[in-house]
Design a protein around this motif. Sequence first.
Motif, PDB file in Angstrom:
ATOM      1  N   GLU A 179       1.238  -1.432   0.268  1.00  0.00           N
ATOM      2  CA  GLU A 179       0.142   0.034   0.028  1.00  0.00           C
ATOM      3  C   GLU A 179       1.137   0.733   0.079  1.00  0.00           C
ATOM      4  N   GLU A 180       2.399   1.229   0.361  1.00  0.00           N
ATOM      5  CA  GLU A 180       3.240   2.169   0.916  1.00  0.00           C
ATOM      6  C   GLU A 180       3.457   2.999  -0.423  1.00  0.00           C
ATOM      7  N   MET A 181       3.813   1.580  -1.432  1.00  0.00           N
ATOM      8  CA  MET A 181       4.320   1.774  -2.684  1.00  0.00           C
ATOM      9  C   MET A 181       3.567   2.112  -4.356  1.00  0.00           C
ATOM     10  N   ASN A 182       2.065   1.440  -3.703  1.00  0.00           N
ATOM     11  CA  ASN A 182       1.189   1.025  -4.856  1.00  0.00           C
ATOM     12  C   ASN A 182       1.976   0.192  -6.275  1.00  0.00           C
ATOM     13  N   PHE A 183       2.578  -0.585  -5.630  1.00  0.00           N
ATOM     14  CA  PHE A 183       2.665  -1.966  -6.719  1.00  0.00           C
ATOM     15  C   PHE A 183       2.882  -3.049  -5.881  1.00  0.00           C
ATOM     16  N   GLY A 184       3.129  -4.039  -6.808  1.00  0.00           N
ATOM     17  CA  GLY A 184       3.262  -5.977  -5.865  1.00  0.00           C
ATOM     18  C   GLY A 184       5.046  -5.942  -5.744  1.00  0.00           C
ATOM     19  N   ILE A 185       5.109  -6.785  -4.884  1.00  0.00           N
ATOM     20  CA  ILE A 185       6.175  -7.436  -4.548  1.00  0.00           C
ATOM     21  C   ILE A 185       6.368  -8.611  -3.933  1.00  0.00           C
ATOM     22  N   TYR A 186       7.116  -9.409  -5.282  1.00  0.00           N
ATOM     23  CA  TYR A 186       7.565 -10.627  -5.128  1.00  0.00           C
ATOM     24  C   TYR A 186       9.048 -11.123  -4.040  1.00  0.00           C
ATOM     25  N   TYR A 187       8.443 -11.618  -2.596  1.00  0.00           N
ATOM     26  CA  TYR A 187      10.115 -11.537  -1.872  1.00  0.00           C
ATOM     27  C   TYR A 187      11.014 -13.282  -2.525  1.00  0.00           C
ATOM     28  N   VAL A 188      11.816 -12.578  -2.103  1.00  0.00           N
ATOM     29  CA  VAL A 188      12.860 -13.838  -2.594  1.00  0.00           C
ATOM     30  C   VAL A 188      14.012 -14.009  -1.827  1.00  0.00           C
ATOM     31  N   ASP A 189      14.383 -15.001  -1.497  1.00  0.00           N
ATOM     32  CA  ASP A 189      15.477 -15.150  -0.389  1.00  0.00           C
ATOM     33  C   ASP A 189      16.417 -15.894  -0.925  1.00  0.00           C
ATOM     34  N   GLY A 190      16.965 -16.056  -1.952  1.00  0.00           N
ATOM     35  CA  GLY A 190      18.463 -16.766  -3.079  1.00  0.00           C
ATOM     36  C   GLY A 190      19.018 -15.615  -2.413  1.00  0.00           C
ATOM     37  N   HIS A 191      19.369 -14.739  -3.417  1.00  0.00           N
ATOM     38  CA  HIS A 191      19.930 -13.848  -3.813  1.00  0.00           C
ATOM     39  C   HIS A 191      20.811 -13.113  -1.673  1.00  0.00           C
TER      40      HIS A 191
END
Length: 285
Positions: A179-191
């Motif tokens: 809601e803060e940025m008005n876009f979807g976020i894919y969270y990834v942990d490999g890198h």
Amino acid sequence: MKLYPIESGNFKLDGGAMFGVVPKTIWSKTNPADDNNLIDIAARCMLIEDGNRLILIDTGMGDKQSEKFFGYYSLWGSHSIDKSLAKYGFSRDDITDVFMTHLHFDHCGGSVQWNSDKTFYEPAFKNAKFWTNENHWEWATKPNAREKASFLSENILPMQESGQLNFINRPEADFGFSEEMNFGIYYVDGHTEKQMIPHIQYQDKTIVFCADLLATAGHIPLPYVMGYDTRPLLTMPEKSKFLNAAADNNYYLFLEHDAHNQIITVEHTEKGVRLKEVFTCEDIL
């Protein structure tokens, strides 16, 4: 909404480190190396103009490190954040938000600068809120031995000390809407822990800022994982899920680190997901 590419500067990295276990005879076909085994790398950021907000995604290396430090990265070209912003009629003071996919030096170094007499560090965007997530902040400020050289305190702590640091509200799901940025976020942990990959709905397209999940077009095959990744065996399923979604939904992939391919699409083939088309930012944005 308008989107702009912001070229913060180009550098070079060791090709072997960028492709991990993949032999040079294979990766050099897409990413040719110089005599020192170095390949061209960009630090291509993105500016989102959305109503009265100007959101800058990532900020490159910046220019406050020593000559010795920059000597390791063979800087080339004449790009800078200031030149790129000015091209579109903006300056640093206009930026309202700086969204950092993660806090490695080549993604957030430009967020902090020396003050005028080089006695202390200060945020390079004085009117902006700086955004990360709490999990990644904890990871970056208490770095493991492998990543310690990438998490530089002078790039990170001044954002908190200035009172400009903010955390994204991270949902439990691995893909969430901010809601803060008005876009979807894919969270990834490999890198690295909780790297954030923004998905932006733009006109009739989904534009994805790939950060270090997909460094260059040459990294599309699943085993092509950077030696810099902390959990390479996790990167592969994260990348597989992402690339399959990108092929299914015709995502436009904005490549932060590919010096020669700015935006690409991918498609399903008998060999897996592969490159479909290459575009310039002017073609799409």
